[in-house]
Design an enzyme around this catalytic site. Structure first.
Site: not given
Lengths: 360, 467
Positions: B317-319
């Site tokens: 989700w963060h990247g």
């Protein structure tokens, strides 16, 4: 009650600042930063959709914030005295001296500079004279207790890249007190030893007595405006004598030779008082000395440090030509300068040799 | 537009506050919606339409899910459509190039990359929309009939680009019946200014130190540790500062968003850390992924698998980088270890448990902030003496001295001690009186100093923009 006060105060400050921002933006030119501040961006469908308007507006709003210098000084003092930072935006205040952190050493820059000088040597100088010298002016960080790169390595790289030039070491002849406290440059009245060192190495006599003159206005150097920390201003002193007074100075700044001055009082009134010395940066300046005892010419490839040093070398030469290849294409130099049997001095500061992309 | 910018503070915010508070109550959500669209369009003029379409799709599908709630098949179909649309747009805009790159690397093909720009805040608003339609499907909330209310919720500028991930169920009532008050607004102002302070005075300066380290040619073991500590503090103050500003602005407009950070660095285990760090994301994955997978009410192996899935997704989700996946999986391993082996031991110890947690988090953030896995592992290696780096270097000494006061303030500020001190002062009548008098003044001085930093500085990036 406390909550109401907080709300009203916050609203008041926000609105007041907002009104000031909209109706009283800062002037377009920042004297302290010596730069033009951002203008209001163009509004059009294209600039809005591309995001250029919002970017431009952010720059404008930040640059033209009312009382900009005051806010910048608040930041500087907070950084210096509350957070105890060693530098603020790279500017250092130490023992009354302001300076800019110049770190790390970028060895590619010395390669770039040495290559450029070698190009000049091969194209214009080789075969016409073998009296070629290299001298490097240390920036004042060298004499301060701060983060600094390996100066020996920088000098070594330059010497290695210019085997045709004889190196003149100025590092031991200078000290921190030879530099202005608010500016990067050295003081003319303190560099007679440096001039003497160069002259002796080039085997020329420059013995002369000078009158020390003081420019009447205080000198707030380049770091003074950038830092905004209150440091007492410097005083500009300049040396004169009959020989210097009798010289003919021509400046080719506009592309044509125009009479100029050894000490340019009008330029000193401008944004940078150091321009008093030879009128500041120029692609080409010639100084003819009618009082010279022999016909001997010197060509100096230089940066701004040479502006204050050159007058001290004048007594030994009939003509000195100063070339600044940041403002003239290297290929054009041969058209203006006679290298035949001349002394050629490459005189550059470490600051420039560590950021030498400006050479043309 | 960043909260920590002159255009936001002194142009956008005053105008929105005026428009909002002079508008009749029934128009206030419209004012919020319009200002949020302007706020979003300021940075992403093109993608405002993508957000509008996402909201419209969420609105229609929410209504359809509710309308057919007696017909489970149809209702589920609309839910699946909503999930496919939300995750599909996230996959396209955020992950497409990552998948193509890795597919190319695995197969030797050369499918061209799409080079799609990442719309700001897409990860946040997509998760909010997902939680909305899932909650409607579960019957936990009613579908919002008024599209302006739903759009105002999804696009609300205080939390649009960096969270917290506000659940629709948390603001459902506030959207139609909230009452703004001086007390809430003052609390909001306090939160906003303190959050701004975290961001500008601490996070930005620590970020500067991290940039200096990355560009350094004079790295040393001590400098690697300094970087790891600085980045861990930087990301905490950056993100929690932004969350505080979001919560503060929410309170000014009468909303109560959940707390997103609760002193994570005092945790005695990684499990506790994740209860205190980015709480809105952790609870989102817990409620919408972990529990639906069976949570811990399954066999141990399946439980471990659930943990791995959830934390791989959390990392992802963060990247769209392997570093984030590795970061998530690193936590999965530690969480599994704690659940099955060392959890009890950590509960009993006070010092070792905190030391272990801090080191684990520090190492994780080194990988998190690395350009790639190689860089991450080489940095961790550098911290432990590999790579022939000297123990200390000139640059380390210079910057350690230069940033020591900021680091000390940041470390202290990452603990509950300052808050405890203020609360204890407020218990005594005399000191409370003094604090009542000086608090507004202190807040103003802080705002004044932060304005000075904004006017002077250009170093003001916000990390969570890329998520």
């Amino acid at each position: 009650m406390k909550n109401k006060i907080t709300c009203f105060l916050f609203a008041f400050v926000l609105l007041l600042t907002s009104v000031l921002c909209i109706f009283f933006p800062e002037d377009e030119f920042s004297e302290s930063e010596r730069r033009v501040l951002a203008s209001f961006p163009e509004i059009s469908g294209e600039t809005i959709l591309s995001g250029d308007f919002s970017k431009g507006f952010e720059e404008y709003a930040t640059d033209r914030f009312p009382f900009r210098d005051f806010f910048r000084s608040v930041k500087t003092y907070t950084s210096e005295y509350v957070f105890q930072k060693s530098d603020n935006n790279g500017l250092i205040l130490q023992n009354g001296h302001l300076t800019r952190l110049d770190y790390p050493l970028v060895t590619d820059m010395q390669d770039l500079a040495a290559n450029k000088f070698s190009y000049l040597y091969e194209k214009f100088i080789k075969g016409k004279t073998d009296k070629i010298y290299l001298s490097i002016v240390p920036d004042k960080n060298y004499y301060m207790d701060t983060l600094k790169y390996d100066y020996e390595k920088l000098v070594g790289k330059m010497r290695e890249g210019m085997p045709y030039a004889r190196y003149i070491d100025l590092f031991p002849t200078l000290s921190l007190s030879d530099y202005y406290t608010t500016d990067s440059h050295w003081k003319q009245e303190c560099i007679t030893d440096a001039a003497q060192t160069i002259a002796s190495e080039m085997n020329v006599k420059i013995d002369a007595k000078y009158t020390v003159n003081t420019y009447p206005e205080p000198f707030y150097g380049v770091y003074s405006g950038q830092s905004l920390i209150k440091v007492p201003p410097d005083t500009i002193k300049y040396l004169t004598n009959d020989i210097l007074n009798g010289c003919k100075v021509l400046d080719y700044n506009s592309g044509m030779a125009k009479p100029s001055f050894m000490y340019h009082m009008e330029k000193a009134k401008g944004k940078d008082m150091y321009e008093l010395f030879l009128g500041g940066n120029s692609p080409l300046i010639t100084i003819e000395n009618p009082a010279a005892k022999e016909v001997r010419e010197l060509v100096i490839f230089r940066d701004s440090f040479a502006s204050s040093l050159t007058p001290l070398l004048v007594p030994g030469y009939s003509k000195i030509t100063l070339v600044d290849i940041r403002y003239i294409m290297s290929d054009f130099v041969g058209g203006f300068v006679n290298f035949e049997d001349a002394d050629v001095l490459f005189l550059y500061s470490t600051s420039l040799l560590n950021a030498s992309t400006a050479f043309k | 537009m960043l909260f920590s910018s002159i255009p936001f503070l002194y142009y956008f915010l005053p105008l929105v506050l005026i428009l909002y508070f002079i508008s009749p109550r029934k128009l206030r959500n419209s004012v919020l919606l319009l200002s949020s669209l302007v706020f979003y369009a300021w940075g992403e003029p093109k993608y405002v339409f993508l957000m509008a379409i996402s909201i419209l799709v969420g609105y229609v599908l929410g209504l359809l899910i509710e309308k057919y709630n007696q017909n489970k098949k149809l209702s589920r179909l609309f839910l699946i459509l909503s999930i496919v649309f939300s995750l599909g747009s996230l996959a396209y805009f955020k992950y497409a190039d990552f998948f193509i790159e890795n597919f190319n690397a695995a197969t030797g093909l050369a499918i061209p990359l799409l080079h799609v720009a990442l719309p700001i805040g897409i990860s946040f608003y997509t998760f909010q929309l997902l939680s909305y339609t899932i909650d409607v499907y579960r019957g936990e909330v009613k579908a919002q009939k008024n599209i302006i209310n739903l759009a105002a919720y999804i696009s609300m500028f205080p939390q649009l680009i960096a969270g917290p991930i506000v659940r629709y169920s948390d603001v459902e009532k506030s959207l139609s019946t909230r009452r703004e008050s001086f007390d809430m607004a003052a609390e909001g102002i306090r939160l906003f200014i303190l959050g701004l302070g975290k961001k500008i005075l601490l996070a930005n300066q620590l970020g500067e130190l991290c940039e200096i380290f990355k560009a350094s040619t004079d790295k040393s073991v001590a400098f690697f540790w300094l970087y790891a500590i600085a980045f861990s503090l930087h990301i905490y103050f950056d993100f929690s500062g932004y969350s505080d500003m979001a919560r503060g602005l929410g309170k000014i407009f009468g909303f109560d968003f959940m707390e997103n950070f609760n002193y994570p660095y005092i945790s005695k285990s990684v499990t506790e850390f994740w209860r205190r760090w980015h709480i809105s994301l952790g609870t989102w994955f817990r409620d919408y992924v972990y529990i639906p997978l069976g949570g811990n009410r399954v066999k141990p192996l399946r439980h471990i698998l659930n943990i791995l899935i959830v934390w791989m997704l959390t990392g992802f989700w963060h990247g769209a980088e392997w570093t984030f996946i590795a970061w998530g999986l690193f936590f999965a391993v530690l969480l599994a270890l704690e659940k099955f082996f060392i959890g009890d031991f950590l509960k009993k110890s006070r010092i070792i448990s905190r030391f272990y947690t801090l080191i684990a988090v520090l190492l994780s953030f080194v990988v998190f902030n690395a350009a790639n896995l190689n860089e991450g592992f080489s940095y961790i290696g550098g911290m432990f003496g590999s790579g022939d780096f000297p123990l200390v270097s000139n640059e380390f000494f210079y910057y350690f001295k230069s940033f020591l006061p900021i680091l000390a303030i940041a470390i202290l500020g990452a603990t509950p001690l300052p808050k405890k001190l203020v609360l204890s002062l407020e218990k005594k009548p005399f000191t409370k009186r003094i604090s009542d008098i000086f608090e507004p003044l202190v807040l103003l001085i802080l705002l004044f100093i932060m304005t000075a930093y904004l006017v002077d500085g250009s170093f003001n990036p916000f990390l969570y923009f890329r998520f």
